[in-house]
Structure formats: structure tokens, C-alpha cells
Motif scaffolding. Structure first.
Motif, mmCIF file in Angstrom:
data_model
loop_
_atom_site.group_PDB
_atom_site.id
_atom_site.type_symbol
_atom_site.label_atom_id
_atom_site.label_comp_id
_atom_site.label_asym_id
_atom_site.label_seq_id
_atom_site.Cartn_x
_atom_site.Cartn_y
_atom_site.Cartn_z
ATOM 1 N N THR A 67 -4.745 6.414 -1.993
ATOM 2 C CA THR A 67 -4.071 5.116 -1.917
ATOM 3 C C THR A 67 -3.819 4.525 -3.296
ATOM 4 O O THR A 67 -4.564 4.768 -4.239
ATOM 5 C CB THR A 67 -4.901 4.105 -1.101
ATOM 6 O OG1 THR A 67 -6.165 3.910 -1.744
ATOM 7 C CG2 THR A 67 -5.116 4.598 0.312
ATOM 8 N N LEU A 95 0.829 -1.202 0.000
ATOM 9 C CA LEU A 95 0.000 0.000 0.000
ATOM 10 C C LEU A 95 0.867 1.259 0.000
ATOM 11 O O LEU A 95 1.734 1.419 0.868
ATOM 12 C CB LEU A 95 -0.915 -0.005 1.231
ATOM 13 C CG LEU A 95 -1.805 1.230 1.429
ATOM 14 C CD1 LEU A 95 -2.777 1.392 0.264
ATOM 15 C CD2 LEU A 95 -2.555 1.130 2.757
ATOM 16 N N THR A 100 0.439 5.392 0.126
ATOM 17 C CA THR A 100 -0.539 6.453 0.382
ATOM 18 C C THR A 100 0.113 7.822 0.193
ATOM 19 O O THR A 100 1.322 7.992 0.419
ATOM 20 C CB THR A 100 -1.098 6.379 1.816
ATOM 21 O OG1 THR A 100 -0.077 6.754 2.740
ATOM 22 C CG2 THR A 100 -1.589 4.992 2.133
ATOM 23 N N ALA A 136 -6.441 -0.316 4.363
ATOM 24 C CA ALA A 136 -6.316 1.053 3.852
ATOM 25 C C ALA A 136 -7.026 2.046 4.769
ATOM 26 O O ALA A 136 -6.540 3.173 4.978
ATOM 27 C CB ALA A 136 -6.883 1.123 2.440
#
Length: 569
Positions: A461, A453, A455, A516
Motif C-alpha cells: 500500500t 490508497l 495498492t 487498508a
């Protein structure tokens, strides 16, 4: 090995004259997948020429059994997901199923019962071979599959002879093979040997199947002994039907075959059941559900018959605990003592051990140019073997990182090394990202690993997903390299599937969406605080209690690395 006279040899030749060989495409697949220099593109072209087979491979690659969220759209993608071994197995099974359909009867034996028995013998042989240093489990599976091929061919080519043999077996309580030998002068395994020779299988496999026709003793090759043991084991569990009418092997005989361990009998039964179900699904064999219930009950009775079950279980648990401690110690040594200091960035990592010791690890490799390589990996399996393999993979990656700066090339090199030095069951997923601290540029490659992930400072994201298969499955695999920018105030979260795949009481995964959301809600926290928040949220999901007071269904290790670029003043 059985030696035949000229008359029997000619009888066999006449009998098999009308038996078809493997379909050309299946034969070509077998030929390609047994070559060390197998070319994936050539294999995909061969399969694409046969539309029904191509559709079968595509359907299997997209099936729920492989737990893949991203659908494959080409034959090549399907082969990457399935792997060479499974591709070979599917081709062979489809060819054999054409010769011996699982519908109807072979004489008076239901075809589906005979397939159940045959698949179980192949599975049992494969599992037994794993504890024999002289025998390859793949060889045992293939030989076990061919061991019973003679009966359906007899039903097709000489039904009257098979019917007479079945009557003789019933009347005199004989194994079917012996009854066939009395009537025709040869055993069904000799038919199987002929077919294996026709299909150009290795001579040692053909010899092992041939040698099972004898009474057998400790001087026999390992594979022949394993095949006889597998046959007797499946007969004792009364799983399927092979046509034998002699007395079923006793519990004492089975105990001797299994080395005297009642616990091993039950474990083997479960392993065989899982492998049979998986193999049958590959070619849509319609096996009756609930097959293993009676077999498992029988296995438990055998365990009780062997005796000292309580003591034996305690010894098994003690051995497993010792292996677990050794594996945990290996894994502990793989993990960095601390995270490196990178000006302008903050870095932290977490590893929460599960009930099963897995092969998770992470690491950092500073480059001579001031860059930093981050790695996270998950080794297939658990326990001591996974921990040992994790150590080998980590050592290989860290050694090469200094001379192969490109993450994609580094993964390709580790993949080739792993493929050449391990078996088909050994593979690993890995994510590599090289950070340029001056610019925030991330150069990364993903080998079948859980998506990472990325961000932005405002919570946007992006998932850095896999574009290539895990390490160790296919030789010569390329791992594409990608670039992203880690912006000031943004963060990168590397994790293993122990986090996203942890399930609650209703079998629902924690998933990427929840991960997330946790990250987005803690962007102002330090990486260490964010890592703890992720673990707490995942455990709360599993236990149904927030904050979690119990570990819930936390079987797998939970590992993550959090890299945050500090916001500019």
C-alpha cells in the motif's frame, strides 16, 4: 455618529497619549492579511522575525484543535494550515490582549469576566450577521471585539474616573457607558473608535462602533443594530460582565430582537459558546470551564417564555427537512449515473447518504487523448449551502478539465476561482488523478483531501497524501503534481473522510489502517464488491455489530471510488 466638541476631543487625546499601539509585527500582519494580493511568503517572513509570535503560530497549527495528523515544521506551513482569516484574528487578539490582559481587574470588574463578555458579543454579532444580507460576519466579529475596548483602557489610564463611574452606575442602575459619559463627557466606545482609527481599521467599522452609542432605531446601519442586539443578548444570558447596572433586557425584548424564535435563542447560545471557546484557545485565554451551562438554561427559559415551543420546533424541523430534501436532490444530480468503461480496467463508486447532507461528490472526465480524469471532493459544511457549493465546484472543475489537463494546474485554477467568488467560510478538499490506460500511469494532485490508497497486486500500500491546502483558502496556491503506476492487479481507492473518520461507541475512528486491511483482504473482488465491503466494515465499526444491523453513528456521507487494473492473462 457621535460628534465631539474640542474639549472632549482633547481630553480623549490626553487620555490615550500613553496607550501603546499594536506591536509592530501584529500591525504588519493585519496590514498584509487585509490586502487582496497578500503574499504568503512575505507574511511568513514577518512572523518569523518575532520568535514568540512565530512559536505561537507553530503551536496553534500543530494543536489538536485543527485535527491534523501531520505536524508543520515551518512558519509558512503553519500559515497554510491556519488560513489568512485565523492568522489575522490571532495577531489582532494578541495585540489587544497586550493592551487589556485577561488577568487582574478593570476597576472592580474581573478582567476574565470582561473578556468573556467581549468575546461573546463579538461571536453573537458574527452569528447574527450571517442572516443579514447587508452585513459581513467578519466585520461584525471585529467591531464586536472593539466595542468593549474602552473599559480596560480607562482602568489603565483613568482608574479613579472608572471607579467613580462604577459607583454611579450601581447607585442609579445605569449602563456603565452612560455613567462614564456623565463623569468624563464621553463614552468608552469613543475610546474604542480612537484606537480603531489609530490602527487604520476601515471607516465603516469605526462608524458602526461609534453609532452604537445612540439609542438606535431601524434607520441605523445594519451593523450598528446587530452590535446593540448582540450586547443585549449576551447581557440577558448573564454571560461574563461588562459593568452595566441597568435592568437586564427582558425575555420579551430578547424575543423581539431574535425575531420571536425561542429555538433560535438556544441555537445562537450554543454557537456563541463554541466560537468563544475557539477564540479564547487561539491566545490561551484562561476562561472558566462550564461557562455556558447557566446561559443555556437561561436560553431554554427564554424559549419557554416566548411560547408555542412545540409548534415552533415542528416548524423548524419542517424547514430543515425541506432544506435537506433540496440538498439531497442537488447532490444526487451531481453523481454520475454510471461509471465509464475503460478497457483493461474496472471502475465502481459508492455514495451512502448520512444523517447530514454533506457536499461529497465524485466524477469522471474523459480526455481527448484517451486519458480519464477521476475526481472526488468534500465541501466544508453540510446541508443546502454545502450542496450548492458542491455543484459550483464540480461545474468549475469539469468545465476546466477539458482545457487544463494537468491536475495540479486544474486545482490551482479552481482554487483561485473559489477564493474570489466565496467567503472565508467556504472551502473544499479535492483529489484529482488522470489515468493513462495504456501505461497505467496516474498523474495526481491533492488539495487537502483525505489520502487516497494505492495498492499493488500483492497488497502493498501507498497513501497519496495532501501536499497543499484545501481549495478556496489562499489565493495563488500551487498544487504539486505527482506520478505513480497502477500495476496490473492493483487498485486505487478514492474516499471521503466520512469513511475513515466514522467513530464507534468509544469515539475511536475507523481510520486508514482498517481501510487498508479491508482492501488487502478483497483484492480479488470486483471494484463494486470491494466498495461494498469497505462500507460494511466501516458501518460495523460504528455500530459494533458485524454485519451491521443499524447504521451506527453514521452522520456524514460516505463516498468512495474504486479503480482496479485487471491482471494480465
Amino acid at each position: 455618529m457621535v460628534v465631539m466638541n474640542t474639549t472632549i476631543d482633547q481630553t480623549l487625546s490626553d487620555l490615550l497619549e500613553g496607550v501603546a499601539s499594536l506591536p509592530p509585527v501584529a500591525a504588519r500582519i493585519l496590514s498584509l492579511t487585509t490586502r487582496e494580493d497578500c503574499c504568503l511568503d512575505e507574511l511568513a517572513r514577518v512572523i518569523a522575525c518575532d520568535a514568540p509570535m512565530a512559536l505561537r503560530f507553530m503551536a496553534l497549527a500543530n494543536s489538536a484543535a485543527l485535527f491534523a495528523a501531520t505536524p508543520v515544521r515551518t512558519v509558512r506551513e503553519a500559515l497554510v494550515r491556519l488560513g489568512l482569516r485565523r492568522t489575522r484574528d490571532i495577531a489582532l487578539l494578541m495585540g489587544m490582549h497586550d493592551l487589556a490582559p485577561s488577568t487582574g481587574h478593570y476597576g472592580d470588574i474581573p478582567a476574565v469576566e470582561y473578556w468573556r463578555f467581549t468575546l461573546a458579543v463579538a461571536a453573537a454579532g458574527s452569528v447574527m450577521a450571517r442572516s443579514d444580507k447587508h452585513t459581513d460576519s467578519d466585520d461584525a466579529w471585529l467591531a464586536g471585539l472593539f466595542l468593549g475596548l474602552g473599559v480596560p483602557i480607562l482602568a489603565r489610564q483613568a482608574p479613579a474616573a472608572l471607579s467613580a463611574a462604577r459607583q454611579l452606575a450601581c447607585a442609579e442602575a445605569l449602563p456603565l457607558a452612560e455613567a462614564v459619559a456623565r463623569i468624563l463627557g464621553f463614552r468608552p466606545t469613543q475610546i474604542a473608535v480612537r484606537m480603531m482609527t489609530r490602527w487604520e481599521f476601515p471607516a465603516e467599522l469605526t462608524a458602526a462602533v461609534s453609532d452604537t452609542a445612540g439609542a438606535g432605531d431601524q434607520s441605523d446601519p445594519s451593523l450598528s443594530r446587530i452590535l446593540r442586539s448582540a450586547h443585549g443578548f449576551v447581557r440577558h444570558l448573564r454571560y461574563g460582565c461588562c459593568g452595566d447596572e441597568d435592568p437586564v433586557p427582558s425575555a420579551d425584548h430578547l424575543a423581539q430582537t431574535m425575531g420571536g424564535s425561542g429555538r433560535e435563542v438556544e441555537i445562537l447560545t450554543r454557537q456563541v459558546g463554541r466560537q468563544v471557546s475557539h477564540t479564547a484557545a487561539l491566545i490561551d485565554l484562561d476562561l472558566v470551564p462550564g461557562d455556558l451551562g447557566p446561559a443555556l438554561d437561561q436560553a431554554r427559559r427564554v424559549a419557554a417564555r416566548i411560547g408555542l415551543q412545540g409548534l415552533e420546533d415542528a416548524l423548524v424541523r419542517q424547514e430543515l427537512e425541506q432544506d435537506s430534501r433540496r440538498a439531497r436532490e442537488i447532490q444526487r444530480r451531481l453523481l454520475p449515473v454510471s461509471s465509464p468503461v475503460v478497457p483493461g480496467y474496472a471502475l465502481a463508486a459508492e455514495n451512502l447518504p448520512g444523517r447530514r447532507v454533506s457536499g461529497d461528490f465524485y466524477g469522471y472526465c474523459p480526455g481527448p487523448d484517451g486519458t480519464l480524469l477521476l475526481m472526488i471532493a468534500d465541501i466544508a459544511g453540510n446541508g443546502l449551502p454545502a450542496a450548492v457549493l458542491a455543484g459550483n465546484v464540480q461545474a468549475c472543475a469539469q468545465t476546466l478539465a477539458g482545457v487544463v489537463p494537468d491536475p495540479g494546474r486544474l486545482l490551482a485554477t479552481v482554487n483561485q476561482t473559489l477564493f474570489e467568488s466565496t467567503g472565508d467560510e467556504s472551502f473544499a478538499t479535492m483529489f484529482l488523478a488522470r489515468l493513462n490506460p495504456a501505461t497505467g500511469e496516474l498523474t495526481y494532485a491533492n488539495a487537502g483531501h483525505t489520502p487516497t490508497l494505492l495498492t499493488g497486486p500483492t497488497g502493498g500500500t501507498k497513501w497519496l497524501s495532501a501536499a497543499a491546502p484545501p481549495l478556496g483558502l489562499l489565493p495563488g496556491t500551487s498544487y504539486p503534481m505527482h506520478r505513480e503506476i497502477l500495476e496490473p492487479g492493483g487498485c486505487l481507492v478514492l474516499s471521503t473522510d466520512g469513511i475513515t473518520e466514522i467513530i464507534d461507541q468509544r469515539e475511536r475512528e475507523f481510520g486508514r489502517e482498517n481501510l487498508a486491511q479491508v482492501v488487502a483482504g478483497h483484492l480479488s473482488n470486483t471494484p463494486a464488491e470491494l466498495g461494498q465491503a469497505i462500507l460494511q466494515a466501516a458501518l460495523a465499526h460504528a455500530s459494533g455489530i458485524s454485519p451491521p444491523s443499524i447504521p451506527g453513528r453514521h452522520h456524514d456521507d460516505m463516498t468512495l471510488v474504486v479503480l482496479k487494473r485487471l491482471a494480465t492473462p
